[in-house]
Design a protein around this motif. Structure first.
Motif, mmCIF file in Angstrom:
data_model
loop_
_atom_site.group_PDB
_atom_site.id
_atom_site.type_symbol
_atom_site.label_atom_id
_atom_site.label_comp_id
_atom_site.label_asym_id
_atom_site.label_seq_id
_atom_site.Cartn_x
_atom_site.Cartn_y
_atom_site.Cartn_z
ATOM 1 N N LEU A 1 41.767 39.186 37.896
ATOM 2 C CA LEU A 1 41.784 38.521 39.200
ATOM 3 C C LEU A 1 42.170 39.502 40.296
ATOM 4 O O LEU A 1 41.592 39.500 41.392
ATOM 5 C CB LEU A 1 42.762 37.344 39.165
ATOM 6 C CG LEU A 1 42.898 36.535 40.458
ATOM 7 C CD1 LEU A 1 41.560 35.942 40.876
ATOM 8 C CD2 LEU A 1 43.942 35.432 40.284
ATOM 9 N N ASN A 2 43.128 40.362 39.993
ATOM 10 C CA ASN A 2 43.536 41.383 40.951
ATOM 11 C C ASN A 2 42.384 42.334 41.256
ATOM 12 O O ASN A 2 42.156 42.720 42.410
ATOM 13 C CB ASN A 2 44.730 42.149 40.386
ATOM 14 C CG ASN A 2 45.258 43.194 41.338
ATOM 15 O OD1 ASN A 2 44.977 44.375 41.180
ATOM 16 N ND2 ASN A 2 46.031 42.772 42.322
ATOM 17 N N CYS A 3 41.630 42.698 40.221
ATOM 18 C CA CYS A 3 40.457 43.562 40.393
ATOM 19 C C CYS A 3 39.444 42.908 41.326
ATOM 20 O O CYS A 3 38.874 43.557 42.208
ATOM 21 C CB CYS A 3 39.834 43.852 39.031
ATOM 22 S SG CYS A 3 38.278 44.757 39.079
ATOM 23 N N LEU A 4 39.221 41.612 41.148
ATOM 24 C CA LEU A 4 38.261 40.879 41.980
ATOM 25 C C LEU A 4 38.622 40.984 43.455
ATOM 26 O O LEU A 4 37.782 41.333 44.296
ATOM 27 C CB LEU A 4 38.213 39.421 41.528
ATOM 28 C CG LEU A 4 37.260 38.468 42.256
ATOM 29 C CD1 LEU A 4 36.770 37.379 41.298
ATOM 30 C CD2 LEU A 4 37.930 37.800 43.458
ATOM 31 N N GLN B 1 53.740 49.322 39.359
ATOM 32 C CA GLN B 1 54.286 49.731 40.651
ATOM 33 C C GLN B 1 53.251 50.491 41.471
ATOM 34 O O GLN B 1 53.156 50.311 42.691
ATOM 35 C CB GLN B 1 55.539 50.594 40.454
ATOM 36 C CG GLN B 1 56.758 49.815 39.960
ATOM 37 C CD GLN B 1 56.869 49.801 38.447
ATOM 38 O OE1 GLN B 1 55.856 49.727 37.736
ATOM 39 N NE2 GLN B 1 58.090 49.879 37.941
ATOM 40 N N PHE B 2 52.470 51.337 40.803
ATOM 41 C CA PHE B 2 51.403 52.047 41.515
ATOM 42 C C PHE B 2 50.358 51.064 42.043
ATOM 43 O O PHE B 2 49.842 51.229 43.156
ATOM 44 C CB PHE B 2 50.744 53.077 40.594
ATOM 45 C CG PHE B 2 51.475 54.386 40.521
ATOM 46 C CD1 PHE B 2 51.453 55.273 41.584
ATOM 47 C CD2 PHE B 2 52.193 54.733 39.386
ATOM 48 C CE1 PHE B 2 52.129 56.485 41.522
ATOM 49 C CE2 PHE B 2 52.874 55.941 39.313
ATOM 50 C CZ PHE B 2 52.844 56.818 40.384
ATOM 51 N N MET B 3 50.033 50.039 41.259
ATOM 52 C CA MET B 3 49.063 49.046 41.724
ATOM 53 C C MET B 3 49.602 48.259 42.913
ATOM 54 O O MET B 3 48.864 47.943 43.850
ATOM 55 C CB MET B 3 48.675 48.107 40.578
ATOM 56 C CG MET B 3 47.691 48.707 39.591
ATOM 57 S SD MET B 3 46.930 47.486 38.499
ATOM 58 C CE MET B 3 48.314 47.119 37.437
ATOM 59 N N ILE B 4 50.886 47.925 42.871
ATOM 60 C CA ILE B 4 51.492 47.223 44.007
ATOM 61 C C ILE B 4 51.417 48.087 45.261
ATOM 62 O O ILE B 4 51.043 47.613 46.347
ATOM 63 C CB ILE B 4 52.958 46.848 43.693
ATOM 64 C CG1 ILE B 4 53.010 45.784 42.599
ATOM 65 C CG2 ILE B 4 53.663 46.343 44.955
ATOM 66 C CD1 ILE B 4 54.422 45.463 42.125
ATOM 67 N N ILE C 1 33.990 39.939 36.267
ATOM 68 C CA ILE C 1 34.815 39.272 37.276
ATOM 69 C C ILE C 1 34.810 40.069 38.576
ATOM 70 O O ILE C 1 34.770 39.503 39.678
ATOM 71 C CB ILE C 1 36.242 39.074 36.734
ATOM 72 C CG1 ILE C 1 36.212 38.070 35.571
ATOM 73 C CG2 ILE C 1 37.190 38.592 37.830
ATOM 74 C CD1 ILE C 1 37.530 37.902 34.861
ATOM 75 N N GLN C 2 34.813 41.390 38.460
ATOM 76 C CA GLN C 2 34.694 42.234 39.650
ATOM 77 C C GLN C 2 33.392 41.936 40.388
ATOM 78 O O GLN C 2 33.370 41.795 41.615
ATOM 79 C CB GLN C 2 34.733 43.704 39.239
ATOM 80 C CG GLN C 2 34.470 44.677 40.383
ATOM 81 C CD GLN C 2 34.100 46.065 39.894
ATOM 82 O OE1 GLN C 2 33.614 46.230 38.775
ATOM 83 N NE2 GLN C 2 34.323 47.063 40.713
ATOM 84 N N ASN C 3 32.286 41.809 39.646
ATOM 85 C CA ASN C 3 30.995 41.536 40.277
ATOM 86 C C ASN C 3 30.908 40.133 40.861
ATOM 87 O O ASN C 3 30.137 39.897 41.791
ATOM 88 C CB ASN C 3 29.867 41.760 39.263
ATOM 89 C CG ASN C 3 29.420 43.209 39.220
ATOM 90 O OD1 ASN C 3 28.654 43.661 40.059
ATOM 91 N ND2 ASN C 3 29.925 43.950 38.248
ATOM 92 N N SER D 1 46.688 38.175 48.521
ATOM 93 C CA SER D 1 46.510 37.599 47.184
ATOM 94 C C SER D 1 46.530 38.692 46.117
ATOM 95 O O SER D 1 46.996 38.470 44.991
ATOM 96 C CB SER D 1 45.203 36.803 47.114
ATOM 97 O OG SER D 1 44.074 37.653 47.244
ATOM 98 N N GLY D 2 46.046 39.885 46.463
ATOM 99 C CA GLY D 2 46.122 41.006 45.534
ATOM 100 C C GLY D 2 47.552 41.426 45.261
ATOM 101 O O GLY D 2 47.921 41.743 44.118
ATOM 102 N N ILE D 3 48.384 41.425 46.295
ATOM 103 C CA ILE D 3 49.801 41.760 46.118
ATOM 104 C C ILE D 3 50.481 40.732 45.219
ATOM 105 O O ILE D 3 51.268 41.076 44.324
ATOM 106 C CB ILE D 3 50.503 41.834 47.490
ATOM 107 C CG1 ILE D 3 49.913 42.977 48.325
ATOM 108 C CG2 ILE D 3 52.008 42.028 47.310
ATOM 109 C CD1 ILE D 3 50.400 42.998 49.763
ATOM 110 N N ILE D 4 50.164 39.457 45.432
ATOM 111 C CA ILE D 4 50.771 38.389 44.630
ATOM 112 C C ILE D 4 50.406 38.539 43.155
ATOM 113 O O ILE D 4 51.263 38.426 42.266
ATOM 114 C CB ILE D 4 50.338 37.011 45.160
ATOM 115 C CG1 ILE D 4 50.931 36.774 46.554
ATOM 116 C CG2 ILE D 4 50.767 35.897 44.203
ATOM 117 C CD1 ILE D 4 50.409 35.527 47.238
ATOM 118 N N THR D 5 49.129 38.813 42.866
ATOM 119 C CA THR D 5 48.725 38.970 41.464
ATOM 120 C C THR D 5 49.380 40.195 40.833
ATOM 121 O O THR D 5 49.714 40.183 39.643
ATOM 122 C CB THR D 5 47.192 39.059 41.339
ATOM 123 O OG1 THR D 5 46.689 40.072 42.229
ATOM 124 C CG2 THR D 5 46.536 37.734 41.675
#
Length: 460
Positions: free
Chosen positions: A242-245, A303-306, A372-374, A410-414
């Motif tokens: 979901l984060n990737c999306l 942490q890097f993703m955040i 899911i990315q697509n 929403s990306g930060i939340i995931t």
């Protein structure tokens, strides 16, 4: 009795030799051609619409026939890899890319929109699934302390194909007057990538023979892919998808509309806008391997993703708050920081997937994430287009920027959800030695460990 056999296996394991860097180069280049030709239409939009006598809707179909089928196809491609083998899959996907680009170039050459559209559809049958194969190669040849570096390098080299397309295709067409010539050059790049696949397959087969690994069709049932193995796709994996999306909506969907965005809001011409757009992927091409090595050394993947999702969200917030003006310098800096955030994310996210699943479902896992990315890349542009056409402030782009900010939030939340779950489940994504943590987390037994060149590869 077991120790000498283990030592012998390690001695024959080519993944422990410098040959793995040859595989890294080949796996990176096997996607170079597809990335180069993917945005051929974008780089040549005006010329294509004029030569083929098509409108904007027909032009956008060049991307729709690629993206929407790939909501499903990478899952099937990943399943195909898990059941039949990665080498057969990579070869098949590469051949489809070559055929598709050949049809697209031929259709444009004879001014046949329908043939060109069919070509893009055939190209889409292999494009995203080949990325799954490339990622699968990396998980098969690189261990935890090098995997993020390897994944980052593949992203870097692939994105150089995108940058090269943006900068040379218009020059080729303008200097020669031939629209199809640039597309046929893309066809040659696809053949080059196919050759890289063939060489990589030969080396990968040699590695398996040295380790005595057998074909998938001869594996015992306990080591074959089975659908009930999908239960190992846990909460962190689905949150990561979901984060990737949402993150790729914030990066790729924005880049798709960035040319008009910069022209309408900031007064740049089309050439200047194209140069600014390429900044994101130029930065990524140089920094992805660097951040990959940093992550391999220190861990702390979540942490890097955040940090990366926060950076991307702040960039869109800056665009939202920047007033319309004539050729301001700020957007250039914004795109540099967007490239920085994307570099970190692409290096970490894809390299995190193998640590959340069992090795024998790696192909399906990468395929699921790509699908899911697509989904985001298919739906995102439609939402952006609807918002832009139905709002007026800043020619509709104010609320488009607001949409990207909300997607970033929403990306930060995931990411936070992934972090919390990672803490509860042993910290595999935060660990410097994620393979060891993964073994206890999802119950990998000795025959499934990847560091001895395990049985999820196929000789055929």
């Amino acid at each position: 009795m077991q120790r000498p056999a283990t030592v012998s296996l390690l001695k024959n394991d080519l993944t422990k030799t410098r040959l793995r860097f040859a595989i890294l180069a080949l796996a990176s280049l096997m996607s170079f051609g597809s990335y180069f030709v993917y945005d051929n239409p974008s780089a040549l939009q005006t010329q294509l619409q004029d030569d083929l006598n098509i409108g904007t809707f027909e032009f956008n179909l060049f991307y729709s026939v690629y993206s929407f089928p790939n909501i499903i196809l990478p899952i099937l491609g990943g399943y195909f890899i898990d059941v039949i083998g990665n080498r057969i899959g990579a070869l098949l996907f590469s051949i489809l890319i070559v055929i598709g680009q050949g049809l697209f170039a031929f259709g444009v050459m004879i001014n046949s929109y329908n043939i060109a559209l069919i070509g893009r559809g055939v190209f889409g049958l292999g494009g995203e699934s080949l990325n799954v194969s490339s990622n699968y190669y990396m998980t098969n040849w690189f261990s935890g302390n090098e995997l993020a570096m390897a994944m980052g390098t593949t992203v870097s080299v692939s994105r150089l194909g995108s940058v090269l397309n943006d900068n040379i295709e218009p020059v080729i067409v303008n200097s020669t007057g031939s629209l199809s010539l640039g597309l046929w050059i893309g066809f040659l790049f696809c053949i080059f990538s196919l050759i890289c696949v063939i060489i990589a397959n030969i080396l990968d087969g040699k590695k398996d023979k040295n380790l005595g690994i057998i074909s998938k069709k001869h594996l015992p049932d306990s080591e074959k892919f089975r659908f009930h193995d999908l239960k190992y796709f846990g909460f962190s994996f689905w949150c990561l998808c979901l984060n990737c999306l949402v993150v790729y909506i914030d990066v790729s969907c924005f880049n798709n509309i960035a040319s008009n965005y910069f022209q309408e809001r900031f007064g740049y011409n089309s050439v200047e806008s194209g140069s600014i757009i390429s900044i994101t992927y130029i930065v990524a091409a140089f920094l992805c391997p660097v951040f990959g090595m940093i992550v391999d050394k220190f861990g702390q993947r979540v942490q890097f993703m955040i940090f990366s999702t926060v950076s991307i969200t702040l960039v869109h917030t800056a665009f939202l708050l920047t007033p319309e003006s004539h050729k301001p310098i700020y957007p250039i800096f914004y795109m540099v920081f967007l490239g920085l955030g994307y570099s970190i994310y692409a290096s970490v996210m894809w390299a995190s997937i193998p640590y959340l699943i069992k090795p024998k479902v790696a192909g399906t896992a990468f395929g699921m994430a790509t699908s899911i990315q697509n989904l985001g890349l298919g739906v995102g542009p439609l939402l952006v287009g609807y918002i832009q056409e139905n709002t007026n402030k800043d020619k509709g782009y104010y609320w488009v920027s607001f949409f990207f900010v909300m997607i970033g939030v929403s990306g930060i939340i995931t990411c936070i959800l992934i972090y919390v779950n990672d803490v509860k489940t042993g910290g595999v994504l935060r660990s410097k030695n994620p393979e060891k943590v993964r073994e206890s987390f999802i119950g990998i037994n000795e025959t499934e460990k990847t560091d001895l060149g395990n049985s999820y590869s196929a000789i055929n």
